[in-house]
Design a protein around this motif. Structure first.
Motif, PDB file in Angstrom:
ATOM      1  N   GLN A 158       0.839  -1.202   0.000  1.00  0.00           N
ATOM      2  CA  GLN A 158       0.000   0.000   0.000  1.00  0.00           C
ATOM      3  C   GLN A 158       0.871   1.249   0.000  1.00  0.00           C
ATOM      4  O   GLN A 158       0.630   2.185  -0.751  1.00  0.00           O
ATOM      5  N   SER A 179      -7.598   0.888 -10.974  1.00  0.00           N
ATOM      6  CA  SER A 179      -8.544   1.522 -10.047  1.00  0.00           C
ATOM      7  C   SER A 179      -8.997   0.548  -8.957  1.00  0.00           C
ATOM      8  O   SER A 179      -9.033   0.895  -7.771  1.00  0.00           O
ATOM      9  N   GLU A 180      -9.333  -0.671  -9.359  1.00  0.00           N
ATOM     10  CA  GLU A 180      -9.736  -1.684  -8.381  1.00  0.00           C
ATOM     11  C   GLU A 180      -8.586  -2.016  -7.436  1.00  0.00           C
ATOM     12  O   GLU A 180      -8.784  -2.243  -6.249  1.00  0.00           O
ATOM     13  N   LYS A 236      -8.346   0.570  -4.684  1.00  0.00           N
ATOM     14  CA  LYS A 236      -9.355   0.337  -3.642  1.00  0.00           C
ATOM     15  C   LYS A 236      -8.946  -0.829  -2.746  1.00  0.00           C
ATOM     16  O   LYS A 236      -9.104  -0.774  -1.524  1.00  0.00           O
ATOM     17  N   TYR A 252      -6.598   5.162  -3.636  1.00  0.00           N
ATOM     18  CA  TYR A 252      -7.696   5.426  -4.575  1.00  0.00           C
ATOM     19  C   TYR A 252      -7.922   6.932  -4.758  1.00  0.00           C
ATOM     20  O   TYR A 252      -8.069   7.404  -5.883  1.00  0.00           O
ATOM     21  N   GLU A 253      -7.929   7.681  -3.673  1.00  0.00           N
ATOM     22  CA  GLU A 253      -8.133   9.131  -3.779  1.00  0.00           C
ATOM     23  C   GLU A 253      -6.973   9.797  -4.527  1.00  0.00           C
ATOM     24  O   GLU A 253      -7.184  10.702  -5.334  1.00  0.00           O
ATOM     25  N   SER A 304      -4.902   7.606   1.050  1.00  0.00           N
ATOM     26  CA  SER A 304      -5.770   6.787   0.222  1.00  0.00           C
ATOM     27  C   SER A 304      -5.198   6.669  -1.187  1.00  0.00           C
ATOM     28  O   SER A 304      -5.104   7.653  -1.925  1.00  0.00           O
ATOM     29  N   LYS A 321      -7.454   9.151  -8.176  1.00  0.00           N
ATOM     30  CA  LYS A 321      -8.499  10.013  -8.748  1.00  0.00           C
ATOM     31  C   LYS A 321      -7.957  11.418  -9.019  1.00  0.00           C
ATOM     32  O   LYS A 321      -8.289  12.025 -10.036  1.00  0.00           O
ATOM     33  N   ASP A 346      -6.152   0.214  -0.304  1.00  0.00           N
ATOM     34  CA  ASP A 346      -6.580   1.113   0.773  1.00  0.00           C
ATOM     35  C   ASP A 346      -6.998   0.360   2.025  1.00  0.00           C
ATOM     36  O   ASP A 346      -6.863   0.862   3.139  1.00  0.00           O
ATOM     37  N   LYS A 347      -7.479  -0.844   1.855  1.00  0.00           N
ATOM     38  CA  LYS A 347      -7.930  -1.642   2.998  1.00  0.00           C
ATOM     39  C   LYS A 347      -6.794  -1.991   3.952  1.00  0.00           C
ATOM     40  O   LYS A 347      -7.030  -2.294   5.110  1.00  0.00           O
TER      41      LYS A 347
END
Length: 140
Positions: free
Chosen positions: A44, A87-88, A91, A68-69, A66, A72, A94-95
């Motif tokens: 990550q 993109s996936e 996400k 993902y953020e 994040s 974006k 991020d977990k």
């Protein structure tokens, strides 16, 4: 996500990207020693730093964790379409920012008890894809 723009910042995209690659390397070492929770966290971190490298390259400095953020923001900034798998992956990664490190992310037990070999392997694979995505932008 906080992103600074229009301010004079020291551009250190190369440093951010080099550390991202090193973090991914560490993630693989941790995976090989069955430290799956730390391998996931390092993956990550690698992705986060690679995306921050891209933002730095284009005159932005971001605070936040994040993936993902950050992705974006890069997508909007460069007006590009991001591959769905990237993109996936963002996400998914991020977990692992919090639950990979803190026991209170789980009802009982430790992150080591819950994060699996498969999850860590997937985190490393996704992180590699994000790093390659960032590298393609940085080397334009």
């Amino acid at each position: 996500m906080r992103v600074l723009e229009g301010e004079e910042i020291l551009e250190r995209s190369k440093d951010w990207f080099e550390q991202a690659k090193k973090d991914l390397e560490v993630s693989e070492i941790l995976f090989d020693t069955e430290n799956y929770e730390w391998a996931s966290f390092a993956a990550q971190q690698a992705s986060e730093k690679a995306l921050k490298a891209v933002l730095e390259k284009f005159g932005r400095k971001a605070w936040g964790h994040s993936v993902y953020e950050l992705l974006k923001v890069v997508e909007d900034l460069l007006n590009i379409d991001v591959d769905e798998e990237v993109s996936e992956g963002a996400k998914f990664l991020d977990k692992y920012y919090i639950i990979s490190r803190y026991p209170n992310g789980w009802i009982s037990g430790t992150p080591h008890d819950f994060i699996t070999k498969k999850e860590a392997k997937d985190a490393i694979l996704y992180s590699g894809k994000i790093i390659r995505f960032c590298e393609s932008i940085l080397h334009r």
